[in-house]
Design an enzyme around this catalytic site. Structure first.
Site, mmCIF file in Angstrom:
data_model
loop_
_atom_site.group_PDB
_atom_site.id
_atom_site.type_symbol
_atom_site.label_atom_id
_atom_site.label_comp_id
_atom_site.label_asym_id
_atom_site.label_seq_id
_atom_site.Cartn_x
_atom_site.Cartn_y
_atom_site.Cartn_z
ATOM 1 N N LEU A 136 0.859 -1.173 0.000
ATOM 2 C CA LEU A 136 0.000 0.000 0.000
ATOM 3 C C LEU A 136 0.903 1.232 0.000
ATOM 4 C CD1 LEU A 136 -2.632 -0.949 2.754
ATOM 5 C CD2 LEU A 136 -2.926 -1.113 0.279
ATOM 6 N N ASP A 137 0.442 2.306 -0.618
ATOM 7 C CA ASP A 137 1.211 3.539 -0.578
ATOM 8 C C ASP A 137 1.391 3.991 0.863
ATOM 9 O OD1 ASP A 137 1.148 3.523 -3.337
ATOM 10 O OD2 ASP A 137 -0.583 4.865 -3.456
ATOM 11 N N LYS A 138 2.424 4.768 1.099
ATOM 12 C CA LYS A 138 2.727 5.259 2.445
ATOM 13 C C LYS A 138 1.503 5.857 3.122
ATOM 14 C CE LYS A 138 5.400 8.825 4.857
ATOM 15 N NZ LYS A 138 6.396 9.918 4.720
ATOM 16 N N ARG A 235 -5.730 5.799 -7.436
ATOM 17 C CA ARG A 235 -5.459 7.228 -7.506
ATOM 18 C C ARG A 235 -5.364 7.702 -8.956
ATOM 19 N NH1 ARG A 235 -0.205 7.692 -3.910
ATOM 20 N NH2 ARG A 235 -0.505 9.933 -4.278
#
Length: 307
Positions: A136-138, A235
């Site tokens: 997962l992105d930060k 996104r």
């Protein structure tokens, strides 16, 4: 560069500060790094520690304990709290908080999920990437699975490749979407901004299904189901259809009348549900993670409309 490196201060450096001397003797190191070594006691002048503004006379013997580069300790175990939703001998399911980086990398060599996993389960040092099979992105919160054995990791990777892992996300997108739908658009590196992803004809297949959960004055709460798992997929896809995520600093941060929406410090994206086939038992399993407090507060603010 080796630790405990012996150097002699040239007589021509008499009267110079120790950091200036080090900058001449070690031009491949930054001045800030050298000053930090002095402050941390890693530089001995004639066998004694000195302050950063210490001035040399010349001919002193320097002993410098050069620390390893940050990437050399990227896989060091660290005592970082984990929200473990499920764990057995084969796998773990983690509810990752926003702000936690999954893999060490440039600018984030420590304090990552990988470091936390190696502390929690030292045996993961024998599994590639400490058992992490997807990321997962930060600044995206929510569920991800970690394999605790090589066999489990191989099985989970195959499930991801076969698109049989069920992943649903909740997101708050700018604007009002009228109906749900599917975004089927290939994703690859942006042509000029290499840290970004984009919809490009030469990219890899990417498919996102989305449905409307709730509409607000300035944004829409959507549920997104991943069919593929490309970097930044939700996104990029939501921005592609003209509805970037609230708070996304990369793919479409927009002006909002609502102060809460305008100030939200991350992309409003949470990995809500995860389902897979257990790699040992063959049982179908699923987990869910409630929306974090910051997104609940954001939704509540969106429901109140513009101030």
């Amino acid at each position: 560069m080796d630790s405990d490196l012996p150097l002699i201060v040239p007589d021509a450096c008499a009267g110079m500060r120790i950091d200036q001397v080090l900058a001449q003797l070690m031009p491949d190191q930054s001045r800030n790094r050298l000053q930090s070594w002095v402050r941390d006691g890693r530089v001995l002048v004639d066998d004694r520690q000195v302050p950063p503004k210490f001035r040399v006379r010349g001919s002193e013997a320097l002993i410098i304990d050069v620390p390893p580069p940050p990437e050399a300790v990227a896989d060091a175990p660290e005592a970082i709290d984990l929200d473990i939703v499920f764990e057995d001998a084969a796998l773990m399911v983690i509810n990752k908080p926003a702000g936690l980086v999954v893999h060490p990398g440039s600018g984030n060599w420590q304090g990552t999920l990988l470091n936390a996993l190696l502390y929690h389960c030292p045996a993961l040092s024998r599994v590639p990437r400490a058992g992490i099979v997807h990321r997962l992105d930060k600044d995206t919160s929510g569920l991800l699975v970690v394999a605790k054995t090589l066999a489990a990791q191989t099985d989970l990777v195959r499930q991801l490749q076969a698109r049989s892992v069920h992943r649903e996300y909740m997101a708050l997108a700018h604007g009002q979407l009228s109906i749900g739908g599917t975004v089927d658009a290939p994703i690859g590196r942006h042509a000029s901004q290499r840290t970004r992803m984009a919809v490009v004809g030469s990219g890899r297949e990417a498919v996102t299904h989305y449905s409307i959960e709730r509409r607000f004055e300035e944004c829409t709460l959507v549920r997104c189901k991943l069919e593929t798992g490309r970097t930044h997929q939700i996104r990029v896809h939501m921005a592609h259809i003209g509805h970037p995520l609230v708070g996304d600093p990369v793919y479409g941060k927009r002006r909002c009348r609502s102060e809460a929406l305008q100030a939200f410090p991350r992309q409003a994206l949470h990995a809500l549900q995860l389902g897979l086939i257990h790699p040992v038992s063959g049982e179908a399993m699923s987990w869910s993670a409630p929306l974090p407090e910051d997104m609940l507060a954001l939704i509540a603010a969106a429901a109140q409309g513009a101030p």
